[in-house]
Design an enzyme around this catalytic site. Structure first.
Site, PDB file in Angstrom:
ATOM      1  N   ASP A 397      47.650  41.868 -22.598  1.00  0.00           N
ATOM      2  CA  ASP A 397      46.863  40.911 -23.384  1.00  0.00           C
ATOM      3  C   ASP A 397      47.421  40.830 -24.798  1.00  0.00           C
ATOM      4  O   ASP A 397      47.489  41.841 -25.502  1.00  0.00           O
ATOM      5  CB  ASP A 397      45.402  41.355 -23.449  1.00  0.00           C
ATOM      6  CG  ASP A 397      44.659  41.110 -22.156  1.00  0.00           C
ATOM      7  OD1 ASP A 397      44.170  39.990 -21.960  1.00  0.00           O
ATOM      8  OD2 ASP A 397      44.560  42.052 -21.334  1.00  0.00           O
ATOM      9  N   HIS A 437      40.115  34.955 -27.046  1.00  0.00           N
ATOM     10  CA  HIS A 437      38.720  35.385 -27.100  1.00  0.00           C
ATOM     11  C   HIS A 437      38.666  36.786 -27.701  1.00  0.00           C
ATOM     12  O   HIS A 437      39.691  37.449 -27.869  1.00  0.00           O
ATOM     13  CB  HIS A 437      38.109  35.406 -25.697  1.00  0.00           C
ATOM     14  CG  HIS A 437      38.787  36.364 -24.756  1.00  0.00           C
ATOM     15  ND1 HIS A 437      40.028  36.115 -24.194  1.00  0.00           N
ATOM     16  CD2 HIS A 437      38.417  37.585 -24.281  1.00  0.00           C
ATOM     17  CE1 HIS A 437      40.379  37.118 -23.411  1.00  0.00           C
ATOM     18  NE2 HIS A 437      39.414  38.032 -23.452  1.00  0.00           N
ATOM     19  N   ASP A 445      33.739  46.476 -21.620  1.00  0.00           N
ATOM     20  CA  ASP A 445      34.595  46.492 -22.806  1.00  0.00           C
ATOM     21  C   ASP A 445      34.202  47.672 -23.693  1.00  0.00           C
ATOM     22  O   ASP A 445      33.098  47.705 -24.236  1.00  0.00           O
ATOM     23  CB  ASP A 445      34.445  45.187 -23.597  1.00  0.00           C
ATOM     24  CG  ASP A 445      35.037  43.997 -22.869  1.00  0.00           C
ATOM     25  OD1 ASP A 445      35.762  44.218 -21.885  1.00  0.00           O
ATOM     26  OD2 ASP A 445      34.772  42.859 -23.281  1.00  0.00           O
ATOM     27  N   LYS A 638      43.209  31.744 -15.230  1.00  0.00           N
ATOM     28  CA  LYS A 638      42.313  32.655 -14.525  1.00  0.00           C
ATOM     29  C   LYS A 638      40.940  32.009 -14.361  1.00  0.00           C
ATOM     30  O   LYS A 638      40.355  31.525 -15.328  1.00  0.00           O
ATOM     31  CB  LYS A 638      42.186  33.966 -15.304  1.00  0.00           C
ATOM     32  CG  LYS A 638      41.332  35.021 -14.627  1.00  0.00           C
ATOM     33  CD  LYS A 638      41.344  36.296 -15.448  1.00  0.00           C
ATOM     34  CE  LYS A 638      40.465  37.372 -14.863  1.00  0.00           C
ATOM     35  NZ  LYS A 638      40.464  38.605 -15.684  1.00  0.00           N
ATOM     36  N   HIS A 643      30.041  35.110  -7.633  1.00  0.00           N
ATOM     37  CA  HIS A 643      29.662  35.125  -6.225  1.00  0.00           C
ATOM     38  C   HIS A 643      28.169  35.290  -6.001  1.00  0.00           C
ATOM     39  O   HIS A 643      27.700  35.126  -4.870  1.00  0.00           O
ATOM     40  CB  HIS A 643      30.401  36.258  -5.507  1.00  0.00           C
ATOM     41  CG  HIS A 643      30.225  37.592  -6.167  1.00  0.00           C
ATOM     42  ND1 HIS A 643      29.101  38.345  -6.018  1.00  0.00           N
ATOM     43  CD2 HIS A 643      31.055  38.294  -6.996  1.00  0.00           C
ATOM     44  CE1 HIS A 643      29.231  39.465  -6.705  1.00  0.00           C
ATOM     45  NE2 HIS A 643      30.403  39.457  -7.313  1.00  0.00           N
ATOM     46  N   THR A 685      39.635  36.028  -9.108  1.00  0.00           N
ATOM     47  CA  THR A 685      39.190  37.420  -9.093  1.00  0.00           C
ATOM     48  C   THR A 685      38.351  37.718  -7.848  1.00  0.00           C
ATOM     49  O   THR A 685      38.122  36.848  -7.013  1.00  0.00           O
ATOM     50  CB  THR A 685      38.357  37.729 -10.345  1.00  0.00           C
ATOM     51  OG1 THR A 685      37.172  36.922 -10.328  1.00  0.00           O
ATOM     52  CG2 THR A 685      39.137  37.433 -11.598  1.00  0.00           C
ATOM     53  N   GLU A 726      43.368  39.072  -8.615  1.00  0.00           N
ATOM     54  CA  GLU A 726      43.193  40.410  -9.160  1.00  0.00           C
ATOM     55  C   GLU A 726      41.828  40.924  -8.736  1.00  0.00           C
ATOM     56  O   GLU A 726      40.960  40.152  -8.329  1.00  0.00           O
ATOM     57  CB  GLU A 726      43.317  40.415 -10.685  1.00  0.00           C
ATOM     58  CG  GLU A 726      42.243  39.620 -11.400  1.00  0.00           C
ATOM     59  CD  GLU A 726      42.445  39.607 -12.906  1.00  0.00           C
ATOM     60  OE1 GLU A 726      41.473  39.905 -13.629  1.00  0.00           O
ATOM     61  OE2 GLU A 726      43.567  39.300 -13.353  1.00  0.00           O
ATOM     62  N   ASN A 727      41.660  42.235  -8.786  1.00  0.00           N
ATOM     63  CA  ASN A 727      40.378  42.820  -8.422  1.00  0.00           C
ATOM     64  C   ASN A 727      39.393  42.681  -9.572  1.00  0.00           C
ATOM     65  O   ASN A 727      39.757  42.748 -10.741  1.00  0.00           O
ATOM     66  CB  ASN A 727      40.546  44.285  -8.025  1.00  0.00           C
ATOM     67  CG  ASN A 727      41.295  45.099  -9.063  1.00  0.00           C
ATOM     68  OD1 ASN A 727      42.413  44.760  -9.438  1.00  0.00           O
ATOM     69  ND2 ASN A 727      40.693  46.176  -9.530  1.00  0.00           N
ATOM     70  N   ARG A 762      42.696  48.411 -13.583  1.00  0.00           N
ATOM     71  CA  ARG A 762      43.518  48.409 -14.756  1.00  0.00           C
ATOM     72  C   ARG A 762      44.150  49.772 -14.861  1.00  0.00           C
ATOM     73  O   ARG A 762      43.664  50.748 -14.286  1.00  0.00           O
ATOM     74  CB  ARG A 762      42.625  48.111 -15.976  1.00  0.00           C
ATOM     75  CG  ARG A 762      43.259  48.272 -17.323  1.00  0.00           C
ATOM     76  CD  ARG A 762      42.324  47.943 -18.449  1.00  0.00           C
ATOM     77  NE  ARG A 762      41.471  46.795 -18.331  1.00  0.00           N
ATOM     78  CZ  ARG A 762      41.759  45.586 -18.742  1.00  0.00           C
ATOM     79  NH1 ARG A 762      42.936  45.364 -19.325  1.00  0.00           N
ATOM     80  NH2 ARG A 762      40.921  44.609 -18.596  1.00  0.00           N
TER      81      ARG A 762
END
Length: 793
Positions: A397, A437, A445, A638, A643, A685, A726-727, A762
């Site tokens: 990033d 962002h 985070d 992305k 869901h 994702t 990605e997961n 990650r």
């Protein structure tokens, strides 16, 4: 009859009587055996023929040989004749009808590991011709314990001709006792090894419902059962732990031993390893007791040197006590079930399948605000291990708040150049995210990287540059799309600021583009770097599975809405919904998202179409400038996988995020068309999530990640664009990797479509724990189409 013979001197029988004597002798020799035969046949017919099966089910539900089994005393349902036949078959009869253990029998029992005679179990199969059709459908193996039997069991009533009713009653009792014992053991096994939330006295309906949910079906409280939109082969939910058990870390010396050291400049700043929370990206409820969020402890098996051979042990000892009570209530002796891990479901062989590159996302704070690589020496060792495991590259990033922090047009790329130098020396590829962002406002985070200081100063005097909810709360995570063409950032529009940042990066790292080190640029388009509104911000009180709130109440987007309503000819529609609930509402509790609600009215369709069009227009404008800045390079966008509430008609959580995707409209096809227009790939994702796990953890959320993934992948492939993934949550287990593989390389796809890349979320210390990293390395090989030797058949 008798006559005297004077010539011979003895008496003889007259000829007419000889035939009579012959008949009499014949009767005396033939009738008794016939009577015995008839009696034996009658007994066998009444009592049932006895078969000694080769195998039987033991008390724990496992099959084992029973050719060596016998009993020390008569057992109900076996006549003396049947007992003698069984005993002779086992060579355990001492004669006189008494069963005992001869030397041959003792040796047989000793070879099978039976310590004493009373502990042996008798298995007798009764073929009952008189039983009803319902009884014939039941299991016909009767199990009983020969040890610790009560007086009633030691001397049960025999089966005799005039006691037919008592015989049937006793047989029914035995069957019921056995049925309760089997049910109890099934429930104990499911609770212990399958992590089913079954009560001790659960009935068969609860067992069937639990198995149906594991198979991907939906079972409502009233028993209504129907398949999910995208069912799959059932897999074990126990093997989906976001957090593995803590094991020793790989020593630093081992990490650095693979290659000579690379000269780097380490920062003096404190190390902050970004370990992502299990709720990151797509939060799941932390309900206590669910193994989906808390894996069992691991106890190494005796003599096992590898932690991979550990045996799962239940966490709740109280549950084991309950299970024991349930066993005692059956009337049968109980034996503790062996703590053996349940078998894994069959795995698909991906050898020879297309090569899918695997990247690993680096920690959020890998480059500090001062422009230094955080803990560079440790990072080098970790990257070497990833390289040895076959990883193709890493994702980084590039934070707008770090690079252009102090004043406009002043970019500090020093820390990223040092990081990229390390990656190039290790011959790894780079995926770079243009992160417009802030970091720190979302679940998971643990690092704070705000927007540039000069942008925040503008926001103090003009807070409408941020997204705003109905209560007027500002979301400072990213800039509102309403200022994309408004010159409010010291004479520049938002899209001009983004373009200047991307152009500066392209010029600074031109050599990395020319050498092919940078393989892809992912352009951040909204919250979390994803193309979506910040509708479910944790810092505003949102919790899973809330529907979120619309984020269009800043004055710039409100002005845009008024223009759209006037153009439509309905100025009264120049407003946002006032009955859409709040962040943590459920769809059916609101007037807008409920079934038949305002979302499907004329006004609702107008508003949602405008709301989603603002998202599409923002993506179109930024991607057009990104294509100019990175001409000739691959770019991607992305898209988040929202869901929850996917099984409702309105898809409320998707609507508030900007995806106009109710049950009667495809909201992802327009996004795919915008990406195709600019030659961008789609990165999606939650490819590792399974619908049945969501139903187990939070059934009221009506989530369906599998159905959502399938819809988005097909929308992108139908538009002819590439798809990466990605997961969403940290993944360390084989089941999560297998689900990712199934989505990456769909089975029997007629067009041979597959993902063109996968990024693992990650890099952290937990990944390098021995069992976790071995599973990850195995996953990388299968993504590359290589064969592995330990496939579960």
């Amino acid at each position: 009859m008798w006559m005297y013979n004077s010539e011979d001197g003895y008496m003889s029988i007259c000829k007419e009587d000889q035939n009579y004597i012959c008949y009499l002798l014949l009767v005396l020799f033939l009738v008794p055996p016939a009577i015995v035969f008839l009696l034996i046949s009658r007994i066998v017919k009444n009592e049932g023929s006895v078969n000694v099966p080769d195998v039987m089910y033991n008390l724990d539900g496992y099959m084992e040989p029973v050719g060596w089994l016998a009993a020390a005393r008569p057992y109900p349902g076996a006549c003396k004749y049947a007992q003698e036949e069984l005993a002779h078959h086992l060579s355990l009869c001492c004669g006189n009808g008494r069963l005992c253990c001869r030397e041959e029998g003792r040796s047989k029992l000793a070879r099978m590991g039976v310590p004493s005679w009373p502990s042996v179990v008798l298995a007798i199969r009764e073929e009952e011709e008189e039983d009803s059709e319902e009884e014939d459908e039941e299991d016909d193996y009767l199990l009983a314990a020969a040890c610790e039997a009560g007086p009633e069991e030691q001397h049960p009533p025999g089966r005799r001709g005039g006691r037919r009713g008592r015989e049937e009653k006793e047989r029914t009792k035995v069957r019921e006792r056995r049925r309760r014992a089997v049910t109890g053991r099934i429930l104990a096994g499911l609770r212990r090894h399958g992590n089913y939330r079954l009560r001790v006295r659960a009935d068969i309906n609860e067992v069937v419902a639990a198995l149906a949910r594991e198979a991907g079906w939906v079972v409502l409280p009233d028993g209504t059962t129907f398949p999910s939109s995208h069912s799959q082969v059932p897999v074990n939910p126990m093997l989906t732990p976001p957090h593995p058990p803590v094991l020793p870390r790989i020593p630093q010396t081992m990490l650095a031993a693979a290659a000579p050291p690379i000269p780097v400049s380490s920062s003096a700043a404190p190390v902050r390893v970004a370990v992502v929370s299990p709720l990151a990206a797509r939060p799941i409820s932390r309900r206590a007791g669910y193994a989906f969020l808390a894996p069992p402890r691991a106890v190494p098996a005796e003599g096992a040197a590898s932690p991979l051979l550990a045996v799962p042990v239940p966490r709740d000892e109280a549950e084991d006590d309950d299970n024991a009570i349930a066993m005692d209530g059956t009337g049968l002796a109980t034996c503790p079930a062996p703590a053996v891990a349940p078998p894994r479901p069959p795995e698909r062989d991906f050898a020879g399948t297309p090569y899918v590159p695997v990247y690993v996302m680096l920690p959020l704070n890998v480059v500090s605000l001062e422009g230094e690589v955080v803990d560079a020496d440790e990072l080098v060792g970790q990257l070497r291990v990833l390289k040895a495991a076959g990883v193709d590259g890493v994702m980084v990033d590039c934070w707008w708040g770090n690079v252009e922090a102090q004043r406009p047009h002043h970019y500090n790329w020093t820390g990223y150049r040092r990081l990229f130098h390390i990656i190039r020396e290790l011959k790894l590829k780079l995926q770079v995210v243009m992160s417009f962002h802030e970091c720190g406002g979302n679940v998971g985070d643990d690092v704070s990287i705000p927007l540039p200081d000069w942008v925040r100063e503008i926001g103090k005097s003009n807070p409408d540059i941020y997204f705003t909810d109905r209560e007027g709360r500002r979301n400072t995570e990213c800039l509102s799309w309403g200022i994309d063409k408004e010159r409010v950032l010291q004479g520049r529009t938002a899209v001009e600021v983004y373009f200047d940042f991307m152009r500066s990066f392209r010029v600074e790292f031109d050599d990395y583009f020319e050498d092919g080190i940078i393989s892809e640029i992912e352009v951040g388009l909204g919250a979390c770097g994803e193309l979506r509104y910040p509708s479910y911000a944790a810092n505003h009180g949102w919790k899973y599975p809330g529907i979120g709130e619309f984020q269009c109440y800043d004055r710039y987007l409100q002005k845009n809405l008024r223009r759209a309503a006037e153009a439509r000819g309905h100025t009264i529609w120049a407003r946002s919904p006032d009955n859409a609930g709040h962040y943590n509402s459920e769809p059916n509790n609101t007037g807008f998202f409920c079934d038949g609600g305002d979302y499907d009215s004329y006004y609702g369709r107008f508003f949602l179409n405008w709301y989603s069009q603002v998202l599409l227009d923002h993506a179109d404008r930024v991607l057009m400038l990104a294509r100019l800045a990175f001409e000739g390079s691959a770019i991607a966008v992305k898209v988040s996988g929202i869901h929850w509430w996917y099984k409702t008609a309105s898809h409320a959580a998707e609507l508030t995020a900007g995806f106009y995707n109710p049950c009667n409209r495809d909201g992802y096809a327009p996004i795919a068309q915008v990406l195709k227009k600019h030659g961008a790939a789609l990165n999606f994702t939650c490819v590792e999530l399974r619908t049945m796990d969501q139903h187990e953890v939070f059934p009221e959320a009506l989530a369906d990640p599998e159905g959502l993934v399938w819809q988005v992948l097909n929308a992108a492939w139908d538009a002819g664009i590439q798809v990466a993934s990605e997961n969403a949550l940290p993944c360390y287990d084989r089941d999560g990797y297998n689900k990712t593989l199934e989505n990456a390389k769909p089975r029997n796809d007629p067009d041979g479509r597959h993902l063109f890349g996968f990024t693992y979320l990650r890099l952290c210390s937990v990944l390098f724990e021995r069992p976790n990293f071995m599973e990850f390395e195995r996953f990388v090989k299968r993504m590359h189409g290589e064969a592995v030797l330990d496939l579960q058949a």
